[in-house]
Design a protein around this motif. Structure first.
Motif, PDB file in Angstrom:
ATOM      1  N   TYR A  48       0.826  -1.203   0.000  1.00 42.40           N
ATOM      2  CA  TYR A  48       0.000   0.000   0.000  1.00 42.40           C
ATOM      3  C   TYR A  48       0.866   1.261   0.000  1.00 42.40           C
ATOM      4  CZ  TYR A  48      -3.781  -3.233   0.853  1.00 42.40           C
ATOM      5  OH  TYR A  48      -4.672  -4.273   0.725  1.00 42.40           O
ATOM      6  N   ALA A  49       1.962   1.186   0.713  1.00 41.96           N
ATOM      7  CA  ALA A  49       2.890   2.328   0.709  1.00 41.96           C
ATOM      8  C   ALA A  49       3.389   2.579  -0.720  1.00 41.96           C
ATOM      9  CB  ALA A  49       4.059   2.049   1.648  1.00 41.96           C
ATOM     10  N   ALA A  50       3.768   1.486  -1.398  1.00 41.61           N
ATOM     11  CA  ALA A  50       4.238   1.604  -2.784  1.00 41.61           C
ATOM     12  C   ALA A  50       3.126   2.143  -3.677  1.00 41.61           C
ATOM     13  CB  ALA A  50       4.718   0.249  -3.289  1.00 41.61           C
ATOM     14  N   ALA A  51       1.897   1.679  -3.423  1.00 41.60           N
ATOM     15  CA  ALA A  51       0.770   2.107  -4.263  1.00 41.60           C
ATOM     16  C   ALA A  51       0.507   3.602  -4.117  1.00 41.60           C
ATOM     17  CB  ALA A  51      -0.473   1.309  -3.895  1.00 41.60           C
ATOM     18  N   VAL A  52       0.592   4.090  -2.873  1.00 44.24           N
ATOM     19  CA  VAL A  52       0.324   5.524  -2.656  1.00 44.24           C
ATOM     20  C   VAL A  52       1.357   6.365  -3.411  1.00 44.24           C
ATOM     21  CG1 VAL A  52       0.345   7.372  -0.935  1.00 44.24           C
ATOM     22  CG2 VAL A  52      -0.859   5.237  -0.458  1.00 44.24           C
ATOM     23  N   ILE A  53       2.618   5.987  -3.309  1.00 41.00           N
ATOM     24  CA  ILE A  53       3.664   6.749  -4.013  1.00 41.00           C
ATOM     25  C   ILE A  53       3.426   6.682  -5.530  1.00 41.00           C
ATOM     26  CG2 ILE A  53       6.148   6.896  -4.475  1.00 41.00           C
ATOM     27  CD1 ILE A  53       6.541   5.690  -1.634  1.00 41.00           C
ATOM     28  N   GLY A  54       3.060   5.492  -5.974  1.00 37.90           N
ATOM     29  CA  GLY A  54       2.793   5.325  -7.403  1.00 37.90           C
ATOM     30  C   GLY A  54       1.654   6.205  -7.873  1.00 37.90           C
ATOM     31  N   LEU A 122      21.095  -0.551  -3.015  1.00 41.92           N
ATOM     32  CA  LEU A 122      21.235   0.580  -3.951  1.00 41.92           C
ATOM     33  C   LEU A 122      20.577   0.292  -5.295  1.00 41.92           C
ATOM     34  CD1 LEU A 122      22.436   3.398  -4.506  1.00 41.92           C
ATOM     35  CD2 LEU A 122      24.492   2.233  -5.355  1.00 41.92           C
ATOM     36  N   VAL A 123      20.714  -0.948  -5.752  1.00 44.24           N
ATOM     37  CA  VAL A 123      20.175  -1.271  -7.074  1.00 44.24           C
ATOM     38  C   VAL A 123      18.653  -1.080  -7.091  1.00 44.24           C
ATOM     39  CG1 VAL A 123      19.943  -3.757  -6.621  1.00 44.24           C
ATOM     40  CG2 VAL A 123      20.267  -2.933  -8.975  1.00 44.24           C
ATOM     41  N   TRP A 124      18.002  -1.400  -5.972  1.00 48.73           N
ATOM     42  CA  TRP A 124      16.545  -1.208  -5.918  1.00 48.73           C
ATOM     43  C   TRP A 124      16.183   0.272  -5.773  1.00 48.73           C
ATOM     44  CZ3 TRP A 124      13.336  -4.007  -8.155  1.00 48.73           C
ATOM     45  CH2 TRP A 124      13.464  -5.400  -8.177  1.00 48.73           C
ATOM     46  N   VAL A 125      17.044   0.997  -5.069  1.00 51.57           N
ATOM     47  CA  VAL A 125      16.811   2.448  -4.947  1.00 51.57           C
ATOM     48  C   VAL A 125      16.891   3.087  -6.337  1.00 51.57           C
ATOM     49  CG1 VAL A 125      17.818   4.601  -4.090  1.00 51.57           C
ATOM     50  CG2 VAL A 125      17.569   2.648  -2.561  1.00 51.57           C
ATOM     51  N   LEU A 126      17.920   2.695  -7.084  1.00 47.57           N
ATOM     52  CA  LEU A 126      18.073   3.251  -8.438  1.00 47.57           C
ATOM     53  C   LEU A 126      16.931   2.795  -9.347  1.00 47.57           C
ATOM     54  CD1 LEU A 126      21.929   2.835  -8.936  1.00 47.57           C
ATOM     55  CD2 LEU A 126      20.666   4.941  -8.485  1.00 47.57           C
ATOM     56  N   ALA A 127      16.563   1.532  -9.211  1.00 49.77           N
ATOM     57  CA  ALA A 127      15.480   1.001 -10.047  1.00 49.77           C
ATOM     58  C   ALA A 127      14.166   1.718  -9.731  1.00 49.77           C
ATOM     59  CB  ALA A 127      15.336  -0.502  -9.824  1.00 49.77           C
ATOM     60  N   ALA A 128      13.893   1.925  -8.447  1.00 55.82           N
ATOM     61  CA  ALA A 128      12.642   2.603  -8.066  1.00 55.82           C
ATOM     62  C   ALA A 128      12.658   4.040  -8.582  1.00 55.82           C
ATOM     63  CB  ALA A 128      12.490   2.589  -6.545  1.00 55.82           C
ATOM     64  N   THR A 129      13.793   4.692  -8.477  1.00 58.51           N
ATOM     65  CA  THR A 129      13.889   6.083  -8.948  1.00 58.51           C
ATOM     66  C   THR A 129      13.650   6.141 -10.446  1.00 58.51           C
ATOM     67  OG1 THR A 129      15.519   6.455  -7.220  1.00 58.51           O
ATOM     68  CG2 THR A 129      15.364   8.137  -8.922  1.00 58.51           C
ATOM     69  N   PHE A 130      14.278   5.200 -11.168  1.00 53.20           N
ATOM     70  CA  PHE A 130      14.064   5.183 -12.611  1.00 53.20           C
ATOM     71  C   PHE A 130      12.617   4.816 -12.934  1.00 53.20           C
ATOM     72  CE2 PHE A 130      13.935   3.237 -16.801  1.00 53.20           C
ATOM     73  CZ  PHE A 130      14.510   4.246 -17.545  1.00 53.20           C
ATOM     74  N   ALA A 198       9.371  -2.135  -8.022  1.00 54.98           N
ATOM     75  CA  ALA A 198      10.622  -1.603  -7.471  1.00 54.98           C
ATOM     76  C   ALA A 198      10.376  -0.933  -6.117  1.00 54.98           C
ATOM     77  CB  ALA A 198      11.238  -0.604  -8.450  1.00 54.98           C
ATOM     78  N   LEU A 199       9.268  -0.200  -6.010  1.00 50.66           N
ATOM     79  CA  LEU A 199       8.970   0.451  -4.731  1.00 50.66           C
ATOM     80  C   LEU A 199       8.662  -0.582  -3.645  1.00 50.66           C
ATOM     81  CD1 LEU A 199       6.854   3.523  -5.944  1.00 50.66           C
ATOM     82  CD2 LEU A 199       9.046   3.611  -4.757  1.00 50.66           C
ATOM     83  N   LYS A 200       7.966  -1.633  -4.056  1.00 46.20           N
ATOM     84  CA  LYS A 200       7.683  -2.684  -3.071  1.00 46.20           C
ATOM     85  C   LYS A 200       8.993  -3.289  -2.568  1.00 46.20           C
ATOM     86  CE  LYS A 200       4.322  -4.888  -5.397  1.00 46.20           C
ATOM     87  NZ  LYS A 200       3.208  -5.786  -5.748  1.00 46.20           N
ATOM     88  N   ALA A 201       9.935  -3.461  -3.487  1.00 45.64           N
ATOM     89  CA  ALA A 201      11.243  -3.995  -3.100  1.00 45.64           C
ATOM     90  C   ALA A 201      11.939  -3.057  -2.124  1.00 45.64           C
ATOM     91  CB  ALA A 201      12.109  -4.222  -4.338  1.00 45.64           C
ATOM     92  N   VAL A 202      11.803  -1.740  -2.375  1.00 40.76           N
ATOM     93  CA  VAL A 202      12.404  -0.761  -1.461  1.00 40.76           C
ATOM     94  C   VAL A 202      11.787  -0.895  -0.067  1.00 40.76           C
ATOM     95  CG1 VAL A 202      12.503   1.726  -0.955  1.00 40.76           C
ATOM     96  CG2 VAL A 202      13.106   0.889  -3.224  1.00 40.76           C
ATOM     97  N   PHE A 203      10.477  -1.180  -0.039  1.00 43.46           N
ATOM     98  CA  PHE A 203       9.801  -1.321   1.253  1.00 43.46           C
ATOM     99  C   PHE A 203       9.986  -2.720   1.859  1.00 43.46           C
ATOM    100  CE2 PHE A 203       7.389   2.419  -0.243  1.00 43.46           C
ATOM    101  CZ  PHE A 203       7.553   3.227   0.878  1.00 43.46           C
ATOM    102  N   VAL A 205       9.556  -5.907   0.315  1.00 43.43           N
ATOM    103  CA  VAL A 205       8.774  -7.048  -0.160  1.00 43.43           C
ATOM    104  C   VAL A 205       9.464  -7.658  -1.373  1.00 43.43           C
ATOM    105  CG1 VAL A 205       6.559  -7.769  -1.168  1.00 43.43           C
ATOM    106  CG2 VAL A 205       6.612  -6.075   0.669  1.00 43.43           C
ATOM    107  N   ALA A 206       9.575  -8.983  -1.376  1.00 39.81           N
ATOM    108  CA  ALA A 206      10.221  -9.653  -2.521  1.00 39.81           C
ATOM    109  C   ALA A 206       9.333  -9.528  -3.760  1.00 39.81           C
ATOM    110  CB  ALA A 206      10.429 -11.126  -2.188  1.00 39.81           C
ATOM    111  N   THR A 207       9.958  -9.373  -4.918  1.00 32.48           N
ATOM    112  CA  THR A 207       9.208  -9.240  -6.158  1.00 32.48           C
ATOM    113  C   THR A 207       9.834 -10.131  -7.228  1.00 32.48           C
ATOM    114  OG1 THR A 207       8.680  -7.737  -7.944  1.00 32.48           O
ATOM    115  CG2 THR A 207      10.549  -7.134  -6.591  1.00 32.48           C
ATOM    116  N   ARG A 208       8.989 -10.551  -8.186  1.00 30.45           N
ATOM    117  CA  ARG A 208       9.508 -11.427  -9.233  1.00 30.45           C
ATOM    118  C   ARG A 208      10.273 -10.636 -10.299  1.00 30.45           C
ATOM    119  NH1 ARG A 208       4.220 -14.748 -10.741  1.00 30.45           N
ATOM    120  NH2 ARG A 208       3.331 -12.798 -10.044  1.00 30.45           N
ATOM    121  N   THR A 209      10.095  -9.324 -10.294  1.00 25.80           N
ATOM    122  CA  THR A 209      10.753  -8.496 -11.311  1.00 25.80           C
ATOM    123  C   THR A 209      12.217  -8.257 -10.911  1.00 25.80           C
ATOM    124  OG1 THR A 209       8.656  -7.399 -11.643  1.00 25.80           O
ATOM    125  CG2 THR A 209      10.576  -6.312 -12.564  1.00 25.80           C
ATOM    126  N   ALA A 210      13.099  -8.419 -11.889  1.00 24.75           N
ATOM    127  CA  ALA A 210      14.522  -8.157 -11.612  1.00 24.75           C
ATOM    128  C   ALA A 210      14.809  -6.660 -11.804  1.00 24.75           C
ATOM    129  CB  ALA A 210      15.377  -8.968 -12.580  1.00 24.75           C
TER     130      ALA A 210
END
Lengths: 241, 311
Positions: A48-54, A122-130, A198-203, A205-210
């Motif tokens: 939900y946190a990821a969804a709100v930001i999205g 860091l890789v997830w931070v960069l991925a989420a930012t992108f 990517a945001l879920k990963a930052v928070f 939560v494991a995700t299937r997306t690389a």
């Protein structure tokens, strides 16, 4: 130092206007923080946190370009600019690119606070930012596309809701989190979905997306969308009598 | 040079527009386009500014085909629409600079041209003020600066003097003459009779989408010998329908508190008109009998007035 005022290109005009109105600038920078930071520091589930930001990113992007374009079209000033020797496609590309970057500047402080409160690789931070940037670019493409059909900023809101609702559903922000079959295939074509993952990963939560997928696929999709929207430029910048 | 050949453009919704319009504006010529609301003037300017494609016909601006080489035609053209719009939160200078660069001017060149024009039109003092603080007239002057800064080969001006104060109007007219003497082709759409008579080398009348007459102002005015123009300023509004019945009165219109009558040039006509106005209850505060103007020519040719009028 890049000089934006007086502007010598269309995009610099938008930058000059963005930074020229100080009160408006403060509001623009504060409202994403007001919405995102409480979510980032709360204990609500990660999805939900990821969804709100999205959602904040999508709304900022869609209404940014769509509203400013329809207002400029209504004023007649954009038509006047379109009667200069500038290429209409170049004008629309500049509108798209500069609005996406300005929206990103609005969201960046809030995003940095999210990362500060939720340390992640860091890789997830960069991925989420992108992913957020790709979302803004996509949302701005939608805003410009809508401006082709209306001259009313209020209608932008209406049409945007009609377009965004199914895309948000497909992206799995709130429902349809584990789609299968056609929905899963369609999800792969929506950049919002990659940002969400990517945001879920930052928070945490494991995700299937690389992480690499978050960089590659949205970039390709955005390139296609940007090209398609630029192709509408001659129509968009033709007066409607 | 602006060459217009057989331009036709009809609006599907109303059926109005322009039909088979042809004319040419030579280098160094100031060409006036006159016609009331609905005559097709705006449609023609939209086509020539490349904002709208015609249904038929062609036009060229400084040799560039306005349909196939739009950007080249736009580059050769200076354009001022009747209600110039600007970015209100940018300064006048920033607006004009943006347009100058959009027309391909280099930084130094743009700065020099704009400084001269801002000074010429009396906007130098306000150049850094936001445009939203400008008056209507200042906005018009900024529109003129934007149209002229890049030294266009052709200038298309739509009602340029409307809203300008007297000294600005003189300055604008002098600038247009100066540009024309340097070889610029000027197409001026205006219903300001004094302005058109003073500025234009030739004038064309548009009526219901067609060009009905073209000529020099002198030729056109001398073509209606035998017409008098009587202007009566009244203290009170009157029902002037009965004036149409006065022998020799051909057309009656109002311009504010003024009655304007186009009449035959016969003995006693002025006395009959005055008697008609007084008989209708009018209190005359001023009366003038003038030589015919382009407006009278238009009325004679089409039976309609150039400006919004009744009667």
């Amino acid at each position: 130092m890049l000089k934006v005022n007086p502007p010598d290109t269309y995009w610099k005009k938008d930058v000059a206007l963005f930074f020229g109105k100080r009160f408006s600038l403060v509001i623009k920078l504060l409202y994403p923080m007001a919405l995102i930071v409480p979510v980032a520091i709360s204990d609500i589930p990660a999805q939900y946190a990821a969804a709100v930001i999205g959602i904040v990113a999508i709304m900022a992007g869609t209404f940014g370009a769509g509203e400013s374009l329809t207002m400029d079209l209504n004023d007649g000033i954009l038509m006047r600019v379109a009667l200069t020797p500038l290429s209409p496609r170049r004008i629309v590309f500049e509108v798209l690119a500069v609005n996406a970057v300005l929206d990103f500047i609005q969201l960046l402080p809030a995003l940095l606070l999210v990362y500060a409160f939720n340390p992640a690789p860091l890789v997830w931070v960069l991925a989420a930012t992108f992913g957020v940037f790709a979302t803004l670019l996509t949302a701005n493409c939608i805003g410009i596309f809508i401006a082709n059909f209306t001259q009313s900023p209020a209608d932008v809101l209406l049409y945007a809701t009609a377009i965004l609702a199914p895309l948000i559903y497909l992206s799995g922000f709130f429902r349809n989190r584990n789609p299968t079959g056609l929905l899963a295939t369609l999800r792969d074509f929506v950049p919002f979905a990659y940002m969400n993952d990517a945001l879920k990963a930052v928070f945490g939560v494991a995700t299937r997306t690389a992480p690499l997928e978050v960089f590659v696929y949205p970039a390709l999709i955005c390139a296609v969308l940007a090209a398609a929207v630029c192709l509408t430029a001659p129509r968009l910048l033709t007066p409607r009598f | 040079m602006i060459e217009v050949e057989n331009i036709t453009r009809r609006y599907k919704s109303s059926g109005r527009g322009i039909e088979g319009v042809s004319f040419a504006v030579g280098s160094g010529e100031v060409f006036g386009l006159m016609g009331p609301n609905g005559s097709g003037k705006s449609t023609l300017l939209r086509v020539l500014s490349t904002a709208m494609a015609p249904d038929g016909g062609t036009f060229r601006v400084d040799g560039a085909d306005g349909l196939r080489e739009k950007r080249k035609a736009r580059a050769a053209m200076g354009l001022m629409v009747d209600r110039p719009t600007h970015y209100g939160d940018l300064s006048g200078w920033a607006n004009a600079y943006l347009f100058a660069r959009a027309y391909g001017m280099e930084e130094k060149e743009a700065n020099a041209a704009l400084a001269e024009l801002f000074d010429y039109f009396g906007l130098a003092e306000y150049r850094d003020d936001r445009v939203k603080t400008y008056s209507y007239g200042m906005g018009k002057k900024l529109g003129l600066i934007e149209a002229m800064a890049h030294a266009p080969r052709a200038l298309i001006l739509d009602e340029p003097s409307l809203g300008l104060d007297y000294s600005s109007q003189l300055a604008y007219e002098a600038k247009v003459r100066e540009l024309a003497s340097n070889g610029v082709a000027v197409l001026l759409a205006s219903n300001q009779v004094d302005e058109v008579e003073a500025l234009c080398d030739r004038v064309a009348f548009l009526h219901r989408g067609r060009l009905v007459e073209t000529g020099t102002p002198e030729e056109l005015i001398s073509s209606i010998k035998g017409i008098r123009r009587i202007e009566a300023t009244l203290r009170n509004p009157v029902d002037y329908a009965s004036l149409g019945d006065v022998a020799g009165v051909e057309h009656v219109t109002t311009e504010g508190c003024k009655l304007v009558l186009q009449c035959e040039d016969r003995a006693g006509i002025v006395a009959d008109v005055v008697a008609g106005i007084v008989g209708a209850g009018g209190d005359i505060t001023d009366l003038a009998v003038r030589r015919p103007s382009l407006e009278d020519v238009y009325v004679k040719l089409t039976g309609e007035a150039l400006r919004d009028a009744e009667g």
